[in-house]
Each structure stands twice: as structure tokens, then as C-alpha cells.
Scaffold this active site. Structure first.
Site, PDB file in Angstrom:
ATOM      1  CB  CYS A  43     -67.908  43.648  -4.818  1.00 20.96           C
ATOM      2  SG  CYS A  43     -66.463  44.609  -4.387  1.00 20.96           S
TER       3      CYS A  43
ATOM      4  CG  LEU B 171     -68.601  38.442 -10.653  1.00 23.23           C
ATOM      5  CD1 LEU B 171     -67.996  39.149 -11.861  1.00 23.23           C
ATOM      6  CD2 LEU B 171     -67.553  37.537 -10.001  1.00 23.23           C
ATOM      7  CB  THR B 172     -73.354  38.299 -13.497  1.00 17.36           C
ATOM      8  OG1 THR B 172     -74.350  39.049 -12.800  1.00 17.36           O
ATOM      9  CG2 THR B 172     -74.000  37.075 -14.113  1.00 17.36           C
TER      10      THR B 172
ATOM     11  CD  GLN C 179     -70.631  39.324 -17.314  1.00 19.70           C
ATOM     12  OE1 GLN C 179     -70.428  39.819 -18.424  1.00 19.70           O
ATOM     13  NE2 GLN C 179     -69.756  39.401 -16.325  1.00 19.70           N
ATOM     14  NE  ARG C 180     -76.771  42.727 -21.816  1.00 21.31           N
ATOM     15  CZ  ARG C 180     -77.075  43.621 -22.733  1.00 21.31           C
ATOM     16  NH1 ARG C 180     -76.293  43.808 -23.760  1.00 21.31           N
ATOM     17  NH2 ARG C 180     -78.166  44.306 -22.653  1.00 21.31           N
TER      18      ARG C 180
ATOM     19  CE1 TYR D 192     -79.865  33.537 -12.974  1.00 22.40           C
ATOM     20  CE2 TYR D 192     -78.424  33.554 -14.891  1.00 22.40           C
ATOM     21  CZ  TYR D 192     -79.374  32.923 -14.116  1.00 22.40           C
ATOM     22  OH  TYR D 192     -79.829  31.688 -14.476  1.00 22.40           O
ATOM     23  N   GLY D 193     -77.840  40.019 -12.963  1.00 26.58           N
ATOM     24  CA  GLY D 193     -77.316  41.227 -12.334  1.00 26.58           C
ATOM     25  C   GLY D 193     -78.437  42.051 -11.705  1.00 26.58           C
ATOM     26  CE  LYS D 194     -81.917  45.432 -16.047  1.00 28.65           C
ATOM     27  NZ  LYS D 194     -82.988  45.460 -17.029  1.00 28.65           N
TER      28      LYS D 194
ATOM     29  CD  GLU E  90     -67.370  49.887  -1.316  1.00 27.21           C
ATOM     30  OE1 GLU E  90     -67.749  49.148  -0.380  1.00 27.21           O
ATOM     31  OE2 GLU E  90     -66.295  49.750  -1.899  1.00 27.21           O
TER      32      GLU E  90
ATOM     33  CB  SER F 164     -67.577  48.679 -13.355  1.00 29.25           C
ATOM     34  OG  SER F 164     -68.778  47.936 -13.329  1.00 29.25           O
TER      35      SER F 164
HETATM   36  N1  ACO Z   1     -73.357  45.727 -22.797  1.00 28.17           N
HETATM   37  C1  ACO Z   1     -74.345  46.630 -22.705  1.00 28.17           C
HETATM   38  N2  ACO Z   1     -75.226  46.686 -21.661  1.00 28.17           N
HETATM   39  C2  ACO Z   1     -75.064  45.802 -20.674  1.00 28.17           C
HETATM   40  C3  ACO Z   1     -74.052  44.810 -20.705  1.00 28.17           C
HETATM   41  C4  ACO Z   1     -73.175  44.791 -21.836  1.00 28.17           C
HETATM   42  N3  ACO Z   1     -72.191  43.889 -21.937  1.00 28.17           N
HETATM   43  N4  ACO Z   1     -74.151  44.066 -19.600  1.00 28.17           N
HETATM   44  C5  ACO Z   1     -75.181  44.567 -18.882  1.00 28.17           C
HETATM   45  N5  ACO Z   1     -75.736  45.619 -19.539  1.00 28.17           N
HETATM   46  C6  ACO Z   1     -76.835  46.462 -19.079  1.00 28.17           C
HETATM   47  C7  ACO Z   1     -78.102  46.265 -19.822  1.00 28.17           C
HETATM   48  O1  ACO Z   1     -78.811  47.466 -19.772  1.00 28.17           O
HETATM   49  C8  ACO Z   1     -78.792  45.215 -19.007  1.00 28.17           C
HETATM   50  O2  ACO Z   1     -80.171  45.281 -19.084  1.00 28.17           O
HETATM   51  P1  ACO Z   1     -80.954  44.673 -20.365  1.00 28.17           P
HETATM   52  O3  ACO Z   1     -80.354  43.326 -20.649  1.00 28.17           O
HETATM   53  O4  ACO Z   1     -82.369  44.649 -19.889  1.00 28.17           O
HETATM   54  O5  ACO Z   1     -80.701  45.647 -21.466  1.00 28.17           O
HETATM   55  C9  ACO Z   1     -78.395  45.585 -17.595  1.00 28.17           C
HETATM   56  O6  ACO Z   1     -77.093  46.123 -17.720  1.00 28.17           O
HETATM   57  C10 ACO Z   1     -78.368  44.450 -16.605  1.00 28.17           C
HETATM   58  O7  ACO Z   1     -78.195  43.230 -17.220  1.00 28.17           O
HETATM   59  P2  ACO Z   1     -78.216  41.899 -16.373  1.00 28.17           P
HETATM   60  O8  ACO Z   1     -78.276  40.729 -17.317  1.00 28.17           O
HETATM   61  O9  ACO Z   1     -79.242  41.956 -15.310  1.00 28.17           O
HETATM   62  O10 ACO Z   1     -76.783  41.984 -15.662  1.00 28.17           O
HETATM   63  P3  ACO Z   1     -75.592  40.930 -15.666  1.00 28.17           P
HETATM   64  O11 ACO Z   1     -76.025  39.626 -15.071  1.00 28.17           O
HETATM   65  O12 ACO Z   1     -74.928  40.878 -16.968  1.00 28.17           O
HETATM   66  O13 ACO Z   1     -74.642  41.612 -14.550  1.00 28.17           O
HETATM   67  C11 ACO Z   1     -72.906  43.035 -13.871  1.00 28.17           C
HETATM   68  C12 ACO Z   1     -74.266  42.946 -14.571  1.00 28.17           C
HETATM   69  C13 ACO Z   1     -73.002  42.424 -12.470  1.00 28.17           C
HETATM   70  C14 ACO Z   1     -72.496  44.494 -13.718  1.00 28.17           C
HETATM   71  C15 ACO Z   1     -71.887  42.246 -14.741  1.00 28.17           C
HETATM   72  O14 ACO Z   1     -71.717  42.922 -15.965  1.00 28.17           O
HETATM   73  C16 ACO Z   1     -70.536  42.035 -14.103  1.00 28.17           C
HETATM   74  O15 ACO Z   1     -70.370  41.161 -13.252  1.00 28.17           O
HETATM   75  N6  ACO Z   1     -69.526  42.826 -14.525  1.00 28.17           N
HETATM   76  C17 ACO Z   1     -68.162  42.681 -14.029  1.00 28.17           C
HETATM   77  C18 ACO Z   1     -68.048  43.160 -12.600  1.00 28.17           C
HETATM   78  C19 ACO Z   1     -68.576  44.568 -12.419  1.00 28.17           C
HETATM   79  O16 ACO Z   1     -68.269  45.470 -13.189  1.00 28.17           O
HETATM   80  N7  ACO Z   1     -69.378  44.746 -11.350  1.00 28.17           N
HETATM   81  C20 ACO Z   1     -69.901  46.062 -10.962  1.00 28.17           C
HETATM   82  C21 ACO Z   1     -68.835  46.851 -10.284  1.00 28.17           C
HETATM   83  S1  ACO Z   1     -69.484  48.200  -9.341  1.00 28.17           S
HETATM   84  C22 ACO Z   1     -69.838  47.564  -7.783  1.00 28.17           C
HETATM   85  O17 ACO Z   1     -69.473  46.416  -7.552  1.00 28.17           O
HETATM   86  C23 ACO Z   1     -70.529  48.358  -6.760  1.00 28.17           C
END
Ligand code: ACO
Ligand code: ZN
Length: 281
Positions: free
Chosen positions: A150, A152-153, A158-159, A162-164, A184, A188
């Protein structure tokens, strides 16, 4: 992000307080029954214990002696630190983290068996302590070559890349293990977007350097990205042709440049020289 909520089970906790943030939750999380009547929960940002009332949290903060997550600090670069927490050694912390994370994760079932997992918690540190930004979990032993369970940011962070960063970190661990990895499933929507973004960026950079003369196997060895994930990424970029029963990379330099321009920011880099870690045994 509102559209996520329509598909959700009845949400119990609507908001949480965590450190300096009040955060609206996204999904149901199965907190113990005594919290059923709560709309808001108050989390200690360091040990992640949660409470029903603000006064309880204030009293807790006076005696809680943690200023960072438990476990080992395995990475520090500037104000960013990563902590590794063994779910078996810090069971309550692991469970608290899962309850918290489920508020933002839809498809995932909550694992009560935190013993089997390691948790990697990313923090931004200042003179008040190390504040959690996000995390990922990882099975200690995965038969399916999962390197992340799993991710999570927390919404306020977010954005910002940190996710990357967390995704890149999970592949750096796989490289140190000498294994390929994959997240896994199911992913989402936001998870898939983030992974697609990471895979695209990493693979395009290498293809550019090697002028396209590289195989999927070599790409996989260099990046620890599983061959299937490389194939689907390159297929979506239309960089794959099928010849004589084989998938081959066809990376026209002009096409590469076009994709690279569209691929967006590289994001926060993991400085591997600052990672001090040996694989779990
Ligand atoms: N809308 C559109 N694109 C998005 C968004 C959004 N709200 N959020 C992220 N992205 C895309 C973009 O392409 C972005 O890259 P860019 O900013 O260069 O365009 C890319 O994803 C990554 O952005 P980051 O800033 O690095 O990611 P972030 O810190 O926001 O974390 C994460 C991404 C972890 C998926 C976050 O959205 C989150 O915690 N979501 C809720 C939990 C979740 O869904 N986790 C994944 C479940 S699957 C698993 O756990 C295996
Ligand atoms: Zn505490």
C-alpha cells in the site's frame, strides 16, 4: 477527488486531526467499535495513537516522548527522512498506521497481521520533530515479487512529488535486494497514474541515453521494474512492435523526445548514497 466518495461504504470518521492539519477523510476505515459514534478523531502525529477528544490528545502530547516514527532511520537527505518500522516489533504503531491509511485507500483490505510487513514512513523534519508525509508498506516475503503493498501520501502533501519519491524508494530497495518488483494489485486510479508517471519517466530517460538500443530484459535489470510493467508502459507509449512472435522496442528519437516533453516533472530524487539499508532476512 469528491467523485471517489460516491463509491464508498458509509464513512464513519469524517475528519482527522494530525499534527498541524485537519484532514477530510475519503473512505471507510474499520476502527474498533468504541469509535463508531465519532465524526472526528485526534491522532498523535508521532506514535499515531488516536483519541476521541482534543483534550485527550493534548494530555497525550505532554507525555508522549516520540518525536519521530519508531524504528530505524534508513535515509536522510536535507529535511527528508525515511524510517523503517517492523510490524512485528512495533505492532500498535503498524495497526494505527493501517487504520489511518485505510481512510484514504479504497480497494485495500486492512491487514490485521502487521507482523508480516515492513512500513516505510517518509517524514519532513524540523525542530519540532519528524512529521509524516506518507508511507508505503512491504511484505517481508512476497511470493508474487511485490515490492510494495500500500502507498499513501497524506492529502495535505499530495501532488508535490512525494508519491513518486516513495515509488522510486521502493525500487531502490528492490535493487539492493537484487530482485525485480511490482506493486500489489489492484491499483487505485491515483496509484496507477503515479506508477505510470514513474515508469514512463524512468524508462524514457534510459531509452534516450541508449538511443533505443536496449532490450526489455536489460531495462528490467537496470531499474528493478518487472518486465510486464515495462511492456505495458512502452505499449501505451506506442514504442513496442511485435515481430516474429517477439516484442521489440522501436524508439524513434523524435517520438522519444515528444514523450519526454510530455512526461512532466522528474519529481523528488532519491539520493541512493544516503540510503543505509540491508534487506530483511
Ligand atoms: N490528479 C491527476 N493526476 C494526479 C493526481 C491528481 N489528483 N495525483 C497524482 N497524479 C499523477 C500525476 O501524474 C503526478 O505526476 P505529475 O505531478 O508530475 O503530473 C503523479 O500522479 C504523481 O504525483 P506525486 O505528487 O508524486 O504523487 P502524490 O504524492 O500525490 O501521491 C498517491 C500519489 C500516493 C497515489 C496519492 O494520490 C494517494 O495517497 N492517494 C490515495 C491512496 C491511494 O490511492 N494509493 C494507491 C493505492 S494502490 C496501492 O497502494 C498499491
Ligand atoms: Zn504519541
Amino acid at each position: 477527488l469528491r467523485e471517489h466518495e460516491e463509491f464508498t461504504k458509509v464513512k464513519n470518521i469524517a475528519t482527522i486531526e494530525l499534527g498541524r492539519y485537519e484532514i477530510e477523510t475519503w473512505y471507510f476505515s474499520p476502527f474498533p467499535p468504541e469509535y463508531n459514534d465519532c465524526l472526528q478523531l485526534y491522532f498523535c502525529e508521532f506514535c499515531l495513537n488516536f483519541m476521541k477528544r482534543k483534550e485527550q490528545l493534548q494530555r497525550h502530547m505532554k507525555k508522549c516522548d516520540l518525536k519521530h516514527p519508531p524504528g530505524d532511520e534508513i535515509y536522510r537527505s536535507g529535511t527528508l527522512s525515511m524510517f523503517e518500522i517492523d510490524g512485528k516489533k512495533n505492532k500498535v504503531y503498524g495497526q494505527n498506521l493501517c487504520y489511518l491509511a485505510k481512510l484514504f485507500l479504497d480497494h485495500k483490505t486492512l491487514y490485521y497481521d502487521v507482523d508480516l510487513f515492513l512500513f516505510y514512513v517518509l517524514c519532513e523534519c524540523d525542530d519540532r520533530g519528524c512529521h509524516m508525509v506518507g508511507y508505503f508498506s512491504k511484505e517481508k516475503h512476497s511470493e508474487e515479487s511485490y515490492n510494495l503493498a500500500c502507498i499513501l501520501t497524506l492529502p495535505p502533501y499530495q501532488r508535490k512529488g512525494y508519491g513518486k519519491f516513495l515509488i522510486a524508494f521502493s525500487y531502490e530497495l528492490s535493487k539492493k535486494e537484487g530482485k525485480v518488483g511490482t506493486p500489489e494489485r489492484p491499483l487505485s486510479d491515483l496509484g496507477l497514474l503515479s506508477y505510470r508517471g514513474y515508469w514512463t519517466r524512468v524508462l524514457l530517460d534510459i531509452l534516450k541515453r541508449h538511443k533505443g538500443n536496449i532490450s526489455i530484459k536489460e531495462l528490467s535489470d537496470m531499474t528493478a521494474i518487472k518486465a510486464e510493467d515495462i511492456l505495458t508502459t512502452l505499449q501505451s507509449l506506442e514504442l513496442i512492435q511485435y515481430r516474429k512472435g517477439q516484442h521489440v522496442i522501436c524508439a524513434d528519437p523524435k517520438v522519444l523526445d515528444r514523450h519526454l516533453k510530455a512526461a512532466g516533472r522528474g519529481g523528488l530524487e532519491v539520493d541512493v548514497s544516503k540510503l543505509i539499508w540491508t534487506p530483511y532476512k
